[in-house]
Design an enzyme around this catalytic site. Structure first.
Site, PDB file in Angstrom:
ATOM      1  CE  LYS A 273      -3.817  -2.051   2.643  1.00  0.00           C
ATOM      2  NZ  LYS A 273      -4.919  -1.868   1.695  1.00  0.00           N
ATOM      3  NE  ARG A 348     -11.005 -10.472  -1.642  1.00  0.00           N
ATOM      4  CZ  ARG A 348     -11.378  -9.601  -2.569  1.00  0.00           C
ATOM      5  NH1 ARG A 348     -11.671 -10.010  -3.782  1.00  0.00           N
ATOM      6  NH2 ARG A 348     -11.482  -8.312  -2.281  1.00  0.00           N
TER       7      ARG A 348
END
Ligand code: BES
Ligand code: ZN
Ligand code: MN
Length: 495
Positions: A273, A348
């Protein structure tokens, strides 16, 4: 292992909050709140005429407060109650938060509980939640001086004292759960590692009457939890799966399993990020896990009659020479293969293993909670969580609970028309959909692992953190989900 030297030691704040209910305020109360409804005269209780109050800018409108001066005795605080006919637990929670904020230097509060259609016990619990959560400010190891609340006394009619006390006792459990979730989510990733969180669970669960089992790296290898192990590859900190079970006395009314995302810090992995400020909040990427831990510690005291199992999937998501590569294929629990297109879509991956484990035991419903997608925050902002699921009855249970505790949710469609975006030419699935509808494709990914069992997914990426103080939320971690899950569990019925 994390190098310990630069960090303050990890410690959860120890708080003592005294509560009481009686027909009069205790002599040590520092401030007494009086709820004055729109158009009502404050006179009877405070000697202040409606005209004088209006001249001071107070008309009883919801959200207004007026702190009255007096030479001695407790400080009287008028709290605008708005429409007297619209008084609900949500409104009462808010009004108590306004009182707590109006007199920040007062540690001992009292509140005259207005007569309302709301059952006294529920009103008392809501008032305690509002006052106490409004005073919460994250600070490592202790509450900040601005946050201290030593006591809350509710002033009620003689006939309502017992109910108010019972409600306060329940409220204390709920508040404790929400604050635990906030404390854990607020603790920086370098301090609260997966191992440390497992330690917290190991300590708190037995005290709360929960079974707890910690699965370390070796145990996860034996279970074939390739999602959690894959995301952990880049970290020097070992992963942990925390399994907790609450068994009610007597035959359970249903079996509910909760799955929480426990990314202790989300750097994005090799899909690193950027260094902007949003990413300093990625220590809270375990808010789902924190909310479940908080909620479950309250179930026995609150007399939950459903059996509740919790899986917390904990690791950080770091870039390194050993990290999962973009394009790698991993084998999940249950054998499905996943092509990892983006290592920043890690939530996920870790959740999927636990969803499979949940389906392998007798279960009536599965609810997962995760700071899963920035897209959920874009769509619904920071005050409403996204929900999706495969069962309308279970979705309704979550929506009803959300309304009762004022942790709002909004349903997005679990649109199977987008399912093909998760197709991989070389594996069973890819972990990334297209550029649009990111919250939906993330949920569609999770759905692949629930084997058709009734399931609801709660995406709290937006609501886990607040940028500003508002009502009973302060700047920082909100602990969103802890109170919601308690309410779901207490009212749970098998679909
Ligand atoms: N933890 C983030 C989601 C998030 C983003 C939470 C912003 C709170 C605020 C999650 O792991 C993530 O990185 N999601 C990506 C998914 C993308 C790579 C498909 C996102 O939302 O950008
Ligand atoms: Zn994440
Ligand atoms: Mn991520």
């Amino acid at each position: 292992m994390t190098h310990a030297a630069p960090y303050p030691p990890f410690a959860l704040p120890q708080r003592t909050l005294r509560v009481g209910a009686a027909a009069t305020a205790p002599s040590d109360a520092g401030a007494v709140g009086h709820i004055v409804f729109d158009g009502e005269a404050p006179e009877a209780r405070t000697g202040l005429s409606a005209e004088r109050a209006a001249a001071l800018g107070f008309t009883g409108k919801s959200g207004q407060t007026l702190v009255l001066t007096s030479a001695e005795g407790p400080v009287d605080v008028l709290v605008g109650g708005g429409d007297a006919d619209a008084l609900t637990t949500t409104v009462l929670r808010d009004l108590a938060s306004h009182l707590a904020r109006a007199v920040p230097s007062q540690e001992k509060l009292a509140l005259v509980l207005p007569r309302a259609d709301v059952p006294t016990a529920e009103a008392a619990a809501a008032a305690l939640e509002g006052a106490s959560l409004a005073r919460y400010v994250y600070r490592i190891g202790e509450d900040g001086p601005e946050a201290r609340l030593a006591s809350l006394d509710l002033i009620v009619g003689e006939d309502a004292v017992d109910d108010a006390r019972a409600g306060l006792a329940r409220g204390l459990e709920i508040v404790k759960a929400a604050k635990l979730a906030r404390d854990l989510a607020g603790t920086p990733g370098g301090i609260l590692t997966a191992t440390k969180l497992a330690g917290v669970a190991a300590e708190l669960c037995p005290q709360a009457g929960l079974e707890v089992e910690i699965f370390d790296e070796q145990a996860l290898i034996e279970l074939g939890c390739g999602g959690l192990l894959g995301i952990n590859l880049g970290s020097v900190e070992p992963p942990a799966m925390i399994k907790m079970v609450y068994r009610p006395e007597g035959e359970p009314t249903g079996k509910l399993t909760l799955v929480g995302k426990g990314i202790m810090y989300d750097a994005g992995g090799l899909a690193l990020k950027p260094g902007d400020e949003v990413h300093a909040t990625m220590k809270n990427d375990m808010t789902g896990a924190a909310a479940i831990l908080g909620a479950m510690t309250a179930l026995r005291a609150l007399g939950c009659r459903a059996q509740v199992t919790g899986y917390l999937m904990c690791t950080d998501n770091m870039p390194s020479g050993s990290a999962l590569r973009l394009g790698d294929i991993v084998v999940m629990r249950g054998g499905k293969t996943v092509e990892v297109i983006n290592t920043d879509a890690e939530g996920r991956m870790v959740m999927a293993d636990a969803l499979v484990l949940a389906t392998e035991e007798p279960v009536d419903a599965i609810i997962d909670i995760a700071t899963l997608t920035g897209a959920a925050m874009r769509a619904l902002g920071t005050e409403i969580a996204a929900v999706m699921g495969n069962n309308t009855g279970l979705l309704d249970q979550v929506k009803t609970a959300a309304e009762r505790v004022d942790e709002p949710v909004w349903e997005l469609p679990l649109a199977h028309r987008y399912r093909a975006e998760l197709n991989s030419p070389i594996a069973d699935l890819r972990n990334l959909g297209g550029v649009n509808a990111g919250s939906i494709t993330a949920a569609l990914f999770l759905e692949e692992f629930v084997a058709g069992k009734p399931w609801v997914h709660i995406d709290i990426a937006g609501t886990a953190q607040s940028g500003a103080a508002k009502k009973w939320i302060n700047h920082g971690p909100t602990g969103f989900g802890a109170r919601l899950l308690i309410d779901v569990a207490l009212n749970f019925r098998a679909e």
